[in-house]
Design a protein around this motif. Sequence first.
Motif, PDB file in Angstrom:
ATOM      1  N   ALA A 120       0.825  -1.211   0.000  1.00 15.38           N
ATOM      2  CA  ALA A 120       0.000   0.000   0.000  1.00 15.38           C
ATOM      3  C   ALA A 120       0.857   1.257   0.000  1.00 15.38           C
ATOM      4  O   ALA A 120       0.417   2.327  -0.427  1.00 15.38           O
ATOM      5  N   GLN A 121       2.091   1.130   0.473  1.00 15.95           N
ATOM      6  CA  GLN A 121       3.005   2.274   0.516  1.00 15.95           C
ATOM      7  C   GLN A 121       3.823   2.418  -0.769  1.00 15.95           C
ATOM      8  O   GLN A 121       4.621   3.337  -0.905  1.00 15.95           O
ATOM      9  N   GLY A 122       3.635   1.481  -1.710  1.00 10.23           N
ATOM     10  CA  GLY A 122       4.395   1.514  -2.963  1.00 10.23           C
ATOM     11  C   GLY A 122       5.329   0.322  -3.064  1.00 10.23           C
ATOM     12  O   GLY A 122       5.086  -0.725  -2.470  1.00 10.23           O
ATOM     13  N   VAL A 123       6.409   0.498  -3.798  1.00 10.15           N
ATOM     14  CA  VAL A 123       7.364  -0.589  -3.998  1.00 10.15           C
ATOM     15  C   VAL A 123       8.320  -0.673  -2.816  1.00 10.15           C
ATOM     16  O   VAL A 123       8.800   0.348  -2.314  1.00 10.15           O
ATOM     17  N   GLU A 124       8.579  -1.900  -2.385  1.00 10.40           N
ATOM     18  CA  GLU A 124       9.546  -2.136  -1.316  1.00 10.40           C
ATOM     19  C   GLU A 124      10.627  -3.075  -1.842  1.00 10.40           C
ATOM     20  O   GLU A 124      10.338  -4.186  -2.284  1.00 10.40           O
ATOM     21  N   GLY A 125      11.875  -2.627  -1.807  1.00 13.05           N
ATOM     22  CA  GLY A 125      12.977  -3.478  -2.224  1.00 13.05           C
ATOM     23  C   GLY A 125      13.276  -4.527  -1.173  1.00 13.05           C
ATOM     24  O   GLY A 125      13.219  -4.249   0.029  1.00 13.05           O
ATOM     25  N   LEU A 126      13.618  -5.724  -1.616  1.00 10.97           N
ATOM     26  CA  LEU A 126      13.870  -6.838  -0.707  1.00 10.97           C
ATOM     27  C   LEU A 126      15.327  -7.295  -0.726  1.00 10.97           C
ATOM     28  O   LEU A 126      15.676  -8.275  -0.067  1.00 10.97           O
ATOM     29  N   ALA A 127      16.173  -6.594  -1.488  1.00  8.62           N
ATOM     30  CA  ALA A 127      17.571  -7.026  -1.622  1.00  8.62           C
ATOM     31  C   ALA A 127      18.534  -5.935  -1.179  1.00  8.62           C
ATOM     32  O   ALA A 127      19.640  -5.822  -1.687  1.00  8.62           O
ATOM     33  N   GLY A 128      18.107  -5.150  -0.210  1.00  3.14           N
ATOM     34  CA  GLY A 128      18.891  -3.983   0.177  1.00  3.14           C
ATOM     35  C   GLY A 128      20.106  -4.268   1.033  1.00  3.14           C
ATOM     36  O   GLY A 128      20.844  -3.352   1.370  1.00  3.14           O
ATOM     37  N   ASN A 129      20.323  -5.525   1.378  1.00  2.00           N
ATOM     38  CA  ASN A 129      21.440  -5.855   2.272  1.00  2.00           C
ATOM     39  C   ASN A 129      22.705  -6.215   1.488  1.00  2.00           C
ATOM     40  O   ASN A 129      23.507  -7.037   1.927  1.00  2.00           O
ATOM     41  N   LYS A 130      22.896  -5.609   0.320  1.00  2.00           N
ATOM     42  CA  LYS A 130      24.045  -5.923  -0.523  1.00  2.00           C
ATOM     43  C   LYS A 130      24.855  -4.666  -0.845  1.00  2.00           C
ATOM     44  O   LYS A 130      24.314  -3.570  -0.889  1.00  2.00           O
ATOM     45  N   ARG A 131      26.118  -4.889  -1.123  1.00  2.00           N
ATOM     46  CA  ARG A 131      26.970  -3.843  -1.675  1.00  2.00           C
ATOM     47  C   ARG A 131      27.142  -4.143  -3.159  1.00  2.00           C
ATOM     48  O   ARG A 131      27.548  -5.252  -3.538  1.00  2.00           O
ATOM     49  N   VAL A 132      26.813  -3.191  -4.000  1.00  2.00           N
ATOM     50  CA  VAL A 132      26.942  -3.362  -5.443  1.00  2.00           C
ATOM     51  C   VAL A 132      27.957  -2.352  -5.974  1.00  2.00           C
ATOM     52  O   VAL A 132      27.861  -1.154  -5.690  1.00  2.00           O
ATOM     53  N   ILE A 133      28.932  -2.851  -6.726  1.00  2.00           N
ATOM     54  CA  ILE A 133      29.972  -2.007  -7.321  1.00  2.00           C
ATOM     55  C   ILE A 133      29.992  -2.287  -8.817  1.00  2.00           C
ATOM     56  O   ILE A 133      30.098  -3.443  -9.239  1.00  2.00           O
ATOM     57  N   VAL A 134      29.885  -1.241  -9.625  1.00  2.00           N
ATOM     58  CA  VAL A 134      29.803  -1.391 -11.073  1.00  2.00           C
ATOM     59  C   VAL A 134      30.985  -0.703 -11.742  1.00  2.00           C
ATOM     60  O   VAL A 134      31.246   0.483 -11.486  1.00  2.00           O
ATOM     61  N   ALA A 135      31.689  -1.448 -12.593  1.00  4.43           N
ATOM     62  CA  ALA A 135      32.765  -0.888 -13.416  1.00  4.43           C
ATOM     63  C   ALA A 135      32.179  -0.533 -14.769  1.00  4.43           C
ATOM     64  O   ALA A 135      31.775  -1.414 -15.534  1.00  4.43           O
ATOM     65  N   ILE A 136      32.123   0.750 -15.063  1.00  4.91           N
ATOM     66  CA  ILE A 136      31.510   1.235 -16.302  1.00  4.91           C
ATOM     67  C   ILE A 136      32.590   1.726 -17.260  1.00  4.91           C
ATOM     68  O   ILE A 136      33.496   2.469 -16.865  1.00  4.91           O
ATOM     69  N   SER A 137      32.507   1.295 -18.505  1.00  6.39           N
ATOM     70  CA  SER A 137      33.372   1.846 -19.554  1.00  6.39           C
ATOM     71  C   SER A 137      32.483   2.446 -20.631  1.00  6.39           C
ATOM     72  O   SER A 137      31.473   1.866 -21.019  1.00  6.39           O
ATOM     73  N   ARG A 138      32.866   3.655 -21.094  1.00  9.20           N
ATOM     74  CA  ARG A 138      32.078   4.357 -22.105  1.00  9.20           C
ATOM     75  C   ARG A 138      33.019   4.963 -23.128  1.00  9.20           C
ATOM     76  O   ARG A 138      34.063   5.529 -22.769  1.00  9.20           O
ATOM     77  N   GLY A 139      32.654   4.850 -24.391  1.00  8.94           N
ATOM     78  CA  GLY A 139      33.525   5.331 -25.454  1.00  8.94           C
ATOM     79  C   GLY A 139      33.704   6.829 -25.459  1.00  8.94           C
ATOM     80  O   GLY A 139      34.763   7.335 -25.806  1.00  8.94           O
ATOM     81  N   GLY A 140      32.661   7.553 -25.057  1.00  5.91           N
ATOM     82  CA  GLY A 140      32.709   9.010 -25.007  1.00  5.91           C
ATOM     83  C   GLY A 140      32.535   9.505 -23.589  1.00  5.91           C
ATOM     84  O   GLY A 140      32.802   8.781 -22.624  1.00  5.91           O
ATOM     85  N   TYR A 141      32.062  10.742 -23.475  1.00  7.16           N
ATOM     86  CA  TYR A 141      31.877  11.372 -22.173  1.00  7.16           C
ATOM     87  C   TYR A 141      30.389  11.646 -21.972  1.00  7.16           C
ATOM     88  O   TYR A 141      29.781  12.401 -22.724  1.00  7.16           O
ATOM     89  N   TYR A 142      29.823  11.001 -20.960  1.00  9.61           N
ATOM     90  CA  TYR A 142      28.382  11.066 -20.734  1.00  9.61           C
ATOM     91  C   TYR A 142      28.025  11.493 -19.321  1.00  9.61           C
ATOM     92  O   TYR A 142      26.877  11.380 -18.914  1.00  9.61           O
ATOM     93  N   GLY A 143      28.997  11.956 -18.566  1.00  7.21           N
ATOM     94  CA  GLY A 143      28.733  12.346 -17.182  1.00  7.21           C
ATOM     95  C   GLY A 143      27.825  13.555 -17.080  1.00  7.21           C
ATOM     96  O   GLY A 143      27.546  14.254 -18.067  1.00  7.21           O
ATOM     97  N   SER A 144      27.353  13.803 -15.874  1.00 12.32           N
ATOM     98  CA  SER A 144      26.476  14.941 -15.624  1.00 12.32           C
ATOM     99  C   SER A 144      27.130  16.237 -16.092  1.00 12.32           C
ATOM    100  O   SER A 144      28.297  16.492 -15.812  1.00 12.32           O
ATOM    101  N   GLY A 145      26.366  17.020 -16.833  1.00  7.92           N
ATOM    102  CA  GLY A 145      26.872  18.298 -17.310  1.00  7.92           C
ATOM    103  C   GLY A 145      27.542  18.251 -18.666  1.00  7.92           C
ATOM    104  O   GLY A 145      27.863  19.303 -19.235  1.00  7.92           O
ATOM    105  N   THR A 146      27.758  17.059 -19.209  1.00 10.48           N
ATOM    106  CA  THR A 146      28.357  16.959 -20.536  1.00 10.48           C
ATOM    107  C   THR A 146      27.270  17.103 -21.604  1.00 10.48           C
ATOM    108  O   THR A 146      26.094  16.844 -21.342  1.00 10.48           O
ATOM    109  N   PRO A 147      27.649  17.485 -22.839  1.00 12.52           N
ATOM    110  CA  PRO A 147      26.642  17.617 -23.901  1.00 12.52           C
ATOM    111  C   PRO A 147      25.882  16.318 -24.190  1.00 12.52           C
ATOM    112  O   PRO A 147      24.730  16.360 -24.628  1.00 12.52           O
ATOM    113  N   ALA A 148      26.513  15.170 -23.923  1.00 15.22           N
ATOM    114  CA  ALA A 148      25.877  13.883 -24.239  1.00 15.22           C
ATOM    115  C   ALA A 148      25.169  13.251 -23.044  1.00 15.22           C
ATOM    116  O   ALA A 148      24.730  12.108 -23.123  1.00 15.22           O
ATOM    117  N   ALA A 149      25.048  13.986 -21.953  1.00 13.01           N
ATOM    118  CA  ALA A 149      24.487  13.394 -20.730  1.00 13.01           C
ATOM    119  C   ALA A 149      23.085  12.826 -20.939  1.00 13.01           C
ATOM    120  O   ALA A 149      22.723  11.815 -20.332  1.00 13.01           O
TER     121      ALA A 149
END
Length: 202
Positions: A120-149
């Motif tokens: 009734a309160q909306g979606v509740e996540g059930l897997a919150g007891n994990k640490r997630v680390i993501v290695a991202i590689s991108r050909g260009g520049y897509y970070g916040s504030g860039t033209p391609a963001a």
Amino acid sequence: MKLLHLDSSVLGPHSVSRQVSAAIVDRLRQSTPGLEVSYRDLTLTPLAHLTGSHLAAGQGAAPEASLREDIAAGQAMLEEFLAADIVVIGAPMYNFTIPSQLKAWIDRILVKGRTFKYSAQGVEGLAGNKRVIVAISRGGYYGSGTPAALGEHLETYLRWVFGFMGIRNPEFIFADGIQVGPEHREKAVAGALKAAGELAAA
């Protein structure tokens, strides 16, 4: 403590995201005695993309014979994810988003009643007891504030997916601009490897 390491690049030994995800795992191995690591290459044993038959089987219908092995593999990956304390993912940007192999894996772990639920309160996540680390590689520049963001649908998608499952603060290490030129690639890889080496212990 259990760590699940996933790679999704199709480039094999030429992959930057694989190089960085391996460095992350090495760092956590060194800083966490007794860490139990399991590895899955999503490109070597790719899951099929979801079909109506997959969804019917998830609702209790008898699965078609041709799908039984794939459904069992997907279930095994869900259990593997749920059992992990730490999840490390190598995620290159392909056409502005995640590889289809990684999407197929997400489709098997984003399961109502297992990794999230509606209330009734909306979606509740059930897997919150994990640490997630993501290695991202991108050909260009897509970070916040860039033209391609506005074209960035990899980091933003993964933040939303893991947040939906209750993992509010996934960690990201970026190697950006790897296709811009050799110097940019070298600098991006060096920066990402340095960040991996400075990660907090598990």
